[in-house]
Motif scaffolding. Structure first.
Motif, PDB file in Angstrom:
ATOM      1  N   ILE A 175       0.756  -1.065   0.073  1.00 30.13           N
ATOM      2  CA  ILE A 175       0.021   0.204   0.135  1.00 30.13           C
ATOM      3  C   ILE A 175       0.448   1.460  -0.197  1.00 30.13           C
ATOM      4  O   ILE A 175       0.326   1.970  -0.438  1.00 30.13           O
ATOM      5  N   GLY A 176       1.914   1.007   0.607  1.00 29.07           N
ATOM      6  CA  GLY A 176       2.598   2.497   0.721  1.00 29.07           C
ATOM      7  C   GLY A 176       3.838   2.835  -0.451  1.00 29.07           C
ATOM      8  O   GLY A 176       3.522   3.405  -1.289  1.00 29.07           O
ATOM      9  N   HIS A 177       3.908   1.492  -0.746  1.00 25.39           N
ATOM     10  CA  HIS A 177       4.281   1.883  -3.035  1.00 25.39           C
ATOM     11  C   HIS A 177       3.476   2.496  -4.352  1.00 25.39           C
ATOM     12  O   HIS A 177       4.317   3.146  -4.793  1.00 25.39           O
ATOM     13  N   ALA A 178       2.361   2.071  -3.607  1.00 22.09           N
ATOM     14  CA  ALA A 178       1.449   2.310  -4.243  1.00 22.09           C
ATOM     15  C   ALA A 178       0.844   3.580  -4.212  1.00 22.09           C
ATOM     16  O   ALA A 178       0.554   4.305  -5.142  1.00 22.09           O
ATOM     17  N   LEU A 179       1.519   4.146  -2.716  1.00 21.24           N
ATOM     18  CA  LEU A 179       0.475   5.421  -2.736  1.00 21.24           C
ATOM     19  C   LEU A 179       2.140   6.915  -3.399  1.00 21.24           C
ATOM     20  O   LEU A 179       1.078   7.637  -3.959  1.00 21.24           O
ATOM     21  N   GLU A 180       3.603   6.547  -2.761  1.00 18.53           N
ATOM     22  CA  GLU A 180       3.993   6.779  -4.030  1.00 18.53           C
ATOM     23  C   GLU A 180       3.949   7.067  -5.239  1.00 18.53           C
ATOM     24  O   GLU A 180       4.085   7.870  -5.904  1.00 18.53           O
ATOM     25  N   GLY A 181       3.561   5.810  -5.933  1.00 18.19           N
ATOM     26  CA  GLY A 181       3.664   5.569  -7.150  1.00 18.19           C
ATOM     27  C   GLY A 181       2.078   6.771  -7.561  1.00 18.19           C
ATOM     28  O   GLY A 181       2.615   7.591  -8.752  1.00 18.19           O
ATOM     29  N   GLY A 200       2.030   9.351  -6.392  1.00 17.25           N
ATOM     30  CA  GLY A 200       2.854  10.622  -6.396  1.00 17.25           C
ATOM     31  C   GLY A 200       2.213  11.038  -4.671  1.00 17.25           C
ATOM     32  O   GLY A 200       2.429  12.424  -4.626  1.00 17.25           O
ATOM     33  N   PHE A 201       2.044  10.575  -4.205  1.00 17.79           N
ATOM     34  CA  PHE A 201       1.808  10.787  -2.292  1.00 17.79           C
ATOM     35  C   PHE A 201       3.381  10.836  -1.834  1.00 17.79           C
ATOM     36  O   PHE A 201       3.611  10.193  -1.833  1.00 17.79           O
ATOM     37  N   ALA A 202       3.744  12.230  -1.584  1.00 19.34           N
ATOM     38  CA  ALA A 202       4.859  11.571  -0.940  1.00 19.34           C
ATOM     39  C   ALA A 202       4.613  12.633   0.391  1.00 19.34           C
ATOM     40  O   ALA A 202       3.828  12.109   1.582  1.00 19.34           O
ATOM     41  N   GLY A 203       5.735  12.054   1.177  1.00 19.65           N
ATOM     42  CA  GLY A 203       5.989  11.669   2.473  1.00 19.65           C
ATOM     43  C   GLY A 203       5.085  10.660   3.337  1.00 19.65           C
ATOM     44  O   GLY A 203       4.777  10.469   4.367  1.00 19.65           O
ATOM     45  N   ILE A 204       5.161   9.871   2.477  1.00 18.22           N
ATOM     46  CA  ILE A 204       4.448   8.334   3.307  1.00 18.22           C
ATOM     47  C   ILE A 204       5.613   7.722   3.815  1.00 18.22           C
ATOM     48  O   ILE A 204       6.680   7.710   3.499  1.00 18.22           O
ATOM     49  N   GLY A 205       5.182   7.664   5.220  1.00 15.96           N
ATOM     50  CA  GLY A 205       6.161   6.436   6.276  1.00 15.96           C
ATOM     51  C   GLY A 205       5.638   5.387   6.047  1.00 15.96           C
ATOM     52  O   GLY A 205       5.500   5.198   5.592  1.00 15.96           O
ATOM     53  N   GLU A 206       5.673   4.840   7.312  1.00 18.01           N
ATOM     54  CA  GLU A 206       5.541   3.233   7.567  1.00 18.01           C
ATOM     55  C   GLU A 206       3.620   2.931   7.076  1.00 18.01           C
ATOM     56  O   GLU A 206       3.034   4.581   7.514  1.00 18.01           O
ATOM     57  N   VAL A 207       3.481   1.685   6.244  1.00 21.67           N
ATOM     58  CA  VAL A 207       2.321   1.494   6.590  1.00 21.67           C
ATOM     59  C   VAL A 207       1.892   0.294   6.784  1.00 21.67           C
ATOM     60  O   VAL A 207       2.344  -0.415   6.699  1.00 21.67           O
TER      61      VAL A 207
END
Length: 79
Positions: free
Chosen positions: A21-27, A29-36
């Motif tokens: 989920i974290g990788h998908a959010l980064e993909g 364009g959501f920046a600043g995501i820490g541990e999910v």
């Protein structure tokens, strides 16, 4: 009475679903995501009318079936 049981992986336990989920959010364009961390929520409609007893029952259900207490923690909320 409603009980909500929230089950999450314990700290230190690998969470591949949360990582995906974290990788998908980064993909996206959501920046600043820490541990999910990904968990589950189970809502129970209980016939019990005493909040303390309802919580006790839901906690017992979580310990015996809803959560794997070796690798997961849980929280019970009564409404």
């Amino acid at each position: 009475m409603k009980a909500r049981v929230t089950v999450m992986p314990k700290s230190g336990v690998l969470d591949p679903q949360g990582k995906a989920i974290g990788h998908a959010l980064e993909g996206l364009g959501f920046a600043g995501i820490g541990e999910v961390r990904a968990g589950k929520v189970i809502e129970l409609e209980l016939a019990e009318t005493d909040p303390a007893r309802a919580k006790q029952l839901a906690e017992e259900m979580a310990r015996r079936l809803l959560a794997n207490t070796v690798i997961e923690s849980f929280r019970v909320d009564i409404a």
